[in-house]
Design a protein around this motif. Sequence first.
Motif, PDB file in Angstrom:
ATOM      1  N   SER A 136       0.846  -1.074   0.129  1.00 47.12           N
ATOM      2  CA  SER A 136      -0.099   0.112   0.033  1.00 47.12           C
ATOM      3  C   SER A 136       0.922   1.185   0.036  1.00 47.12           C
ATOM      4  O   SER A 136       1.748   1.212   0.689  1.00 47.12           O
ATOM      5  N   TYR A 166     -15.093  -5.920  -6.615  1.00 48.28           N
ATOM      6  CA  TYR A 166     -16.045  -5.012  -5.608  1.00 48.28           C
ATOM      7  C   TYR A 166     -15.039  -3.911  -5.131  1.00 48.28           C
ATOM      8  O   TYR A 166     -14.227  -3.981  -4.591  1.00 48.28           O
ATOM      9  N   ASP A 167     -15.538  -2.782  -5.659  1.00 52.04           N
ATOM     10  CA  ASP A 167     -15.025  -1.336  -5.153  1.00 52.04           C
ATOM     11  C   ASP A 167     -13.600  -1.322  -5.514  1.00 52.04           C
ATOM     12  O   ASP A 167     -12.777  -0.621  -4.653  1.00 52.04           O
ATOM     13  N   ARG A 168     -13.279  -1.608  -6.562  1.00 57.06           N
ATOM     14  CA  ARG A 168     -11.746  -1.380  -6.925  1.00 57.06           C
ATOM     15  C   ARG A 168     -11.777  -0.957  -8.432  1.00 57.06           C
ATOM     16  O   ARG A 168     -12.247  -1.229  -9.272  1.00 57.06           O
ATOM     17  N   THR A 169     -10.668  -0.090  -8.521  1.00 61.36           N
ATOM     18  CA  THR A 169     -10.175   0.548  -9.817  1.00 61.36           C
ATOM     19  C   THR A 169      -8.774   0.224 -10.112  1.00 61.36           C
ATOM     20  O   THR A 169      -8.086   0.601  -9.325  1.00 61.36           O
ATOM     21  N   HIS A 182      -4.107  -0.180  -7.414  1.00 58.44           N
ATOM     22  CA  HIS A 182      -5.496  -0.505  -7.264  1.00 58.44           C
ATOM     23  C   HIS A 182      -5.897   0.562  -6.566  1.00 58.44           C
ATOM     24  O   HIS A 182      -5.177   0.745  -5.207  1.00 58.44           O
ATOM     25  N   ARG A 203      -9.445   2.499  -4.212  1.00 58.21           N
ATOM     26  CA  ARG A 203     -11.109   2.125  -3.850  1.00 58.21           C
ATOM     27  C   ARG A 203     -11.865   3.129  -4.860  1.00 58.21           C
ATOM     28  O   ARG A 203     -11.811   4.149  -5.184  1.00 58.21           O
ATOM     29  N   SER A 204     -12.568   2.297  -5.511  1.00 56.61           N
ATOM     30  CA  SER A 204     -13.545   2.986  -6.657  1.00 56.61           C
ATOM     31  C   SER A 204     -14.390   3.970  -5.850  1.00 56.61           C
ATOM     32  O   SER A 204     -14.591   5.105  -6.435  1.00 56.61           O
ATOM     33  N   SER A 205     -14.857   3.618  -4.499  1.00 54.18           N
ATOM     34  CA  SER A 205     -15.704   4.592  -3.640  1.00 54.18           C
ATOM     35  C   SER A 205     -14.952   5.994  -3.467  1.00 54.18           C
ATOM     36  O   SER A 205     -15.301   7.111  -3.610  1.00 54.18           O
ATOM     37  N   ASP A 206     -13.591   5.763  -3.341  1.00 53.00           N
ATOM     38  CA  ASP A 206     -12.656   6.974  -3.085  1.00 53.00           C
ATOM     39  C   ASP A 206     -12.811   8.100  -4.550  1.00 53.00           C
ATOM     40  O   ASP A 206     -12.697   9.085  -4.400  1.00 53.00           O
TER      41      ASP A 206
END
Length: 138
Positions: free
Chosen positions: A22, A81-84, A98, A100-103
């Motif tokens: 990360s 799920y929730d990754r871009t 990667h 978070r798609s939500s971010d």
Amino acid sequence: MSSVIEQAVQARLVSSAPRMESVPATLRYDSRDPFAVRMSFPASATLDGTDVSWVFSRDLLLRGLDEPTGLGDVRVRPYGYDRTVLEFHAPQGTAMVHVRSSDVRRFLKRSQGLVPAGREHLHLDLDADLAQLMRDAH
């Protein structure tokens, strides 16, 4: 009201190691450059120890949330799920992260609050840009 939005995100660096590392990253949008998004990584997250920034289309980031997008140096696609996934291609190699798609969605929503999609042209200062080009030509 500020013309700049910055949002810190955690990017997970994809590598051949079994565990993804990360790394911190920053998404930045400036209404003075209304078509572009900047994603920056600190020196500690890069192989050569220098800060790295990639500039690409805000629309590319938006479309990449739902379908694979991009043919050039930056490519974006949904992943699970929730990754871009963002791929950054350079002569030295390819980096894949990667986020978070939500971010990403939250960041894009905030940028749309500054400059709605389809209204970017209203935020361009073409006279200033042309004057700069003319100065650079001399």
